[in-house]
Motif scaffolding. Structure first.
Motif, PDB file in Angstrom:
ATOM      1  N   GLU A 174       0.824  -1.212   0.000  1.00 28.50           N
ATOM      2  CA  GLU A 174       0.000   0.000   0.000  1.00 28.50           C
ATOM      3  C   GLU A 174       0.855   1.258   0.000  1.00 28.50           C
ATOM      4  O   GLU A 174       0.515   2.247  -0.664  1.00 28.50           O
ATOM      5  CB  GLU A 174      -0.938  -0.012   1.211  1.00 28.50           C
ATOM      6  CG  GLU A 174      -1.909   1.141   1.221  1.00 28.50           C
ATOM      7  CD  GLU A 174      -2.913   1.064   2.358  1.00 28.50           C
ATOM      8  OE1 GLU A 174      -3.556   2.099   2.633  1.00 28.50           O
ATOM      9  OE2 GLU A 174      -3.051  -0.001   2.983  1.00 28.50           O
ATOM     10  N   ALA A 175       1.971   1.233   0.745  1.00 26.38           N
ATOM     11  CA  ALA A 175       2.832   2.414   0.813  1.00 26.38           C
ATOM     12  C   ALA A 175       3.348   2.800  -0.563  1.00 26.38           C
ATOM     13  O   ALA A 175       3.504   3.991  -0.881  1.00 26.38           O
ATOM     14  CB  ALA A 175       4.003   2.148   1.751  1.00 26.38           C
ATOM     15  N   ALA A 176       3.610   1.808  -1.412  1.00 25.38           N
ATOM     16  CA  ALA A 176       4.071   2.109  -2.768  1.00 25.38           C
ATOM     17  C   ALA A 176       2.909   2.401  -3.708  1.00 25.38           C
ATOM     18  O   ALA A 176       2.926   3.378  -4.455  1.00 25.38           O
ATOM     19  CB  ALA A 176       4.894   0.948  -3.308  1.00 25.38           C
ATOM     20  N   ALA A 177       1.883   1.560  -3.654  1.00 23.18           N
ATOM     21  CA  ALA A 177       0.787   1.646  -4.629  1.00 23.18           C
ATOM     22  C   ALA A 177       0.052   2.975  -4.561  1.00 23.18           C
ATOM     23  O   ALA A 177      -0.411   3.485  -5.582  1.00 23.18           O
ATOM     24  CB  ALA A 177      -0.190   0.497  -4.414  1.00 23.18           C
ATOM     25  N   GLY A 201      -5.287  -6.650  -7.461  1.00 22.64           N
ATOM     26  CA  GLY A 201      -4.334  -6.573  -8.554  1.00 22.64           C
ATOM     27  C   GLY A 201      -3.999  -5.173  -8.995  1.00 22.64           C
ATOM     28  O   GLY A 201      -2.914  -4.929  -9.544  1.00 22.64           O
ATOM     29  N   ASP A 202      -4.911  -4.214  -8.779  1.00 24.26           N
ATOM     30  CA  ASP A 202      -4.593  -2.856  -9.231  1.00 24.26           C
ATOM     31  C   ASP A 202      -3.583  -2.167  -8.319  1.00 24.26           C
ATOM     32  O   ASP A 202      -3.167  -1.041  -8.607  1.00 24.26           O
ATOM     33  CB  ASP A 202      -5.865  -2.014  -9.405  1.00 24.26           C
ATOM     34  CG  ASP A 202      -6.651  -1.836  -8.131  1.00 24.26           C
ATOM     35  OD1 ASP A 202      -6.231  -2.376  -7.079  1.00 24.26           O
ATOM     36  OD2 ASP A 202      -7.695  -1.167  -8.172  1.00 24.26           O
ATOM     37  N   TRP A 203      -3.172  -2.825  -7.235  1.00 23.25           N
ATOM     38  CA  TRP A 203      -2.066  -2.328  -6.424  1.00 23.25           C
ATOM     39  C   TRP A 203      -0.728  -2.877  -6.916  1.00 23.25           C
ATOM     40  O   TRP A 203       0.331  -2.488  -6.420  1.00 23.25           O
ATOM     41  CB  TRP A 203      -2.222  -2.735  -4.962  1.00 23.25           C
ATOM     42  CG  TRP A 203      -3.382  -2.127  -4.242  1.00 23.25           C
ATOM     43  CD1 TRP A 203      -4.462  -1.481  -4.773  1.00 23.25           C
ATOM     44  CD2 TRP A 203      -3.595  -2.128  -2.825  1.00 23.25           C
ATOM     45  NE1 TRP A 203      -5.329  -1.087  -3.788  1.00 23.25           N
ATOM     46  CE2 TRP A 203      -4.825  -1.470  -2.578  1.00 23.25           C
ATOM     47  CE3 TRP A 203      -2.885  -2.630  -1.748  1.00 23.25           C
ATOM     48  CZ2 TRP A 203      -5.346  -1.288  -1.302  1.00 23.25           C
ATOM     49  CZ3 TRP A 203      -3.396  -2.465  -0.469  1.00 23.25           C
ATOM     50  CH2 TRP A 203      -4.612  -1.790  -0.245  1.00 23.25           C
ATOM     51  N   VAL A 204      -0.757  -3.818  -7.843  1.00 25.08           N
ATOM     52  CA  VAL A 204       0.416  -4.594  -8.242  1.00 25.08           C
ATOM     53  C   VAL A 204       0.812  -4.243  -9.671  1.00 25.08           C
ATOM     54  O   VAL A 204      -0.039  -4.126 -10.555  1.00 25.08           O
ATOM     55  CB  VAL A 204       0.114  -6.102  -8.128  1.00 25.08           C
ATOM     56  CG1 VAL A 204       1.290  -6.930  -8.643  1.00 25.08           C
ATOM     57  CG2 VAL A 204      -0.222  -6.475  -6.681  1.00 25.08           C
ATOM     58  N   ASP A 205       2.121  -4.095  -9.917  1.00 18.86           N
ATOM     59  CA  ASP A 205       2.606  -3.754 -11.252  1.00 18.86           C
ATOM     60  C   ASP A 205       3.234  -4.928 -11.979  1.00 18.86           C
ATOM     61  O   ASP A 205       3.024  -5.102 -13.180  1.00 18.86           O
ATOM     62  CB  ASP A 205       3.628  -2.616 -11.149  1.00 18.86           C
ATOM     63  CG  ASP A 205       3.029  -1.365 -10.556  1.00 18.86           C
ATOM     64  OD1 ASP A 205       2.067  -0.842 -11.144  1.00 18.86           O
ATOM     65  OD2 ASP A 205       3.500  -0.927  -9.485  1.00 18.86           O
ATOM     66  N   VAL A 206       4.028  -5.734 -11.261  1.00 16.43           N
ATOM     67  CA  VAL A 206       4.744  -6.844 -11.897  1.00 16.43           C
ATOM     68  C   VAL A 206       4.627  -8.083 -11.021  1.00 16.43           C
ATOM     69  O   VAL A 206       4.832  -8.014  -9.804  1.00 16.43           O
ATOM     70  CB  VAL A 206       6.241  -6.506 -12.095  1.00 16.43           C
ATOM     71  CG1 VAL A 206       6.987  -7.691 -12.701  1.00 16.43           C
ATOM     72  CG2 VAL A 206       6.405  -5.267 -12.960  1.00 16.43           C
ATOM     73  N   VAL A 207       4.294  -9.206 -11.649  1.00 17.91           N
ATOM     74  CA  VAL A 207       4.230 -10.491 -10.950  1.00 17.91           C
ATOM     75  C   VAL A 207       5.177 -11.457 -11.638  1.00 17.91           C
ATOM     76  O   VAL A 207       5.209 -11.539 -12.872  1.00 17.91           O
ATOM     77  CB  VAL A 207       2.801 -11.078 -10.956  1.00 17.91           C
ATOM     78  CG1 VAL A 207       2.774 -12.410 -10.188  1.00 17.91           C
ATOM     79  CG2 VAL A 207       1.807 -10.099 -10.357  1.00 17.91           C
ATOM     80  N   VAL A 208       5.945 -12.195 -10.836  1.00 16.97           N
ATOM     81  CA  VAL A 208       6.842 -13.208 -11.382  1.00 16.97           C
ATOM     82  C   VAL A 208       6.690 -14.489 -10.569  1.00 16.97           C
ATOM     83  O   VAL A 208       6.632 -14.449  -9.331  1.00 16.97           O
ATOM     84  CB  VAL A 208       8.309 -12.722 -11.369  1.00 16.97           C
ATOM     85  CG1 VAL A 208       8.777 -12.360  -9.957  1.00 16.97           C
ATOM     86  CG2 VAL A 208       9.240 -13.756 -11.991  1.00 16.97           C
TER      87      VAL A 208
END
Length: 335
Positions: A174-177, A201-208
């Protein structure tokens, strides 16, 4: 005098520019496992504040190993922020010049090496914090440019299920998003449907998808046969001289055989003192096995846990009256 126009969305635009650099490497939010180092080199800029998830139990181990592999000519002078310095690569990245400054809470087994690196100037110390202070500062003056975290599962849209060991994951994300930082998540598994959405998912940019599950250690489990007579005596003194004397009903026990002795003595010694229902009813601690006798004998009314304990999953799911669990029987812990 006419006021100059100000761009009130400059951080958002800079984030978009960074993400554009990896657009050819992404499939939706996903990047192939073997390309994560290249993604880091394009997304992380020199001097960035980077949060690397790592607490006493759960480590974003694939991402920390990947960070160590980046080209120090491209990624360097990072300000690393983490609650627990636990793994060798956490310090190797300073020796390679990838990171230069650290804010942290706990070093544990790495403490001697940390002290030596600070003394010889390899590592610059920001501050040593309590856990809560460190997490709070992520929203104030240690706002991250990039965060590297771990989750159990993700779906195709990047929604995350963090499992039993959420710990600080939602706070870091949350601090980044919400301040236009970049969120990179390693996951153990990609599924069509999650047991529960812990982080959208809208808090997330890249998933690996990591090459192996994130590091997870059973931290609080202690073998009762190793409790000494001295620890039993200290436990009896704590129960009668402190808990009973002051009517302590809500408490947070730490790690170790001293506290395990107290927990195990509640249904026996505590019962003999007539203290049931008067002390130690509400707890904040991980659900380690030495709590089972106190739970089963009715001493414990509630337990809120920071994270899970390996091997206790089925026990927790079967006792929702005591533990804070979802309808699926799993915890969603968050400091």
């Amino acid at each position: 005098m006419e006021k100059p126009n100000r761009n009130w969305a400059s951080k958002r635009e800079k984030k978009a520019q960074r993400l554009e650099k990896i657009s050819n490497l992404l499939n939706g939010k996903y990047v192939e496992t073997e390309k994560i180092v290249e993604v880091m080199e394009k997304l992380i800029a020199p001097g960035d504040k980077v949060v690397l998830e790592g607490d006493n139990q759960k480590q974003a181990s694939f991402l920390s190993e990947s960070l160590e592999k980046v080209d120090a000519e491209k990624v360097n002078d990072l300000h690393l922020i983490m609650s627990s310095i636990s793994r060798p690569e956490h310090l190797n990245i300073f020796e390679k010049g990838i990171a230069s400054k650290i804010d942290f809470s706990y070093a544990g087994a790495q403490s001697l090496r940390v002290a030596q690196m600070i003394e010889d100037g390899t590592m610059k110390l920001g501050d040593i914090h309590t856990y809560l202070e460190l997490y709070g500062r992520l929203f104030i003056d240690l706002i991250p440019n990039v965060v590297l975290v771990a989750a159990d599962k993700a779906d195709k849209d990047g929604n995350l299920y963090t499992g039993f060991n959420t710990e600080e994951t939602p706070t870091i994300v949350e601090a980044a998003a919400f301040k236009d930082g970049i969120v990179i998540v390693q996951v153990n598994e990609v599924v069509d449907k999650l047991p529960r959405v812990d982080i959208p998912g809208d808090w997330v940019d890249v998933v690996v998808k990591a090459d192996q599950p994130y590091q997870l250690e059973a931290l609080f489990t202690r073998d009762p046969q190793n409790i000494t007579e001295l620890q039993i005596l200290m436990a009896m003194m704590a129960i009668k001289g402190i808990y009973a004397e002051h009517g302590v009903q809500s408490l947070n026990h730490g790690i170790g055989l001293n506290t395990a002795a107290i927990e195990l003595l509640l249904p026996t010694y505590g019962e003999s003192l007539g203290l049931k229902g008067k002390i130690a009813k509400n707890w904040v601690l991980n659900p380690h096995p030495t709590m089972i006798p106190a739970i089963e004998s009715g001493w414990v009314e509630s337990i809120h846990s920071f994270g899970g304990e390996v091997g206790m999953e089925k026990y927790i799911a079967a006792r929702p009256d005591v533990f804070f669990v979802g309808k699926d029987g799993t915890m969603r812990s968050n400091r």
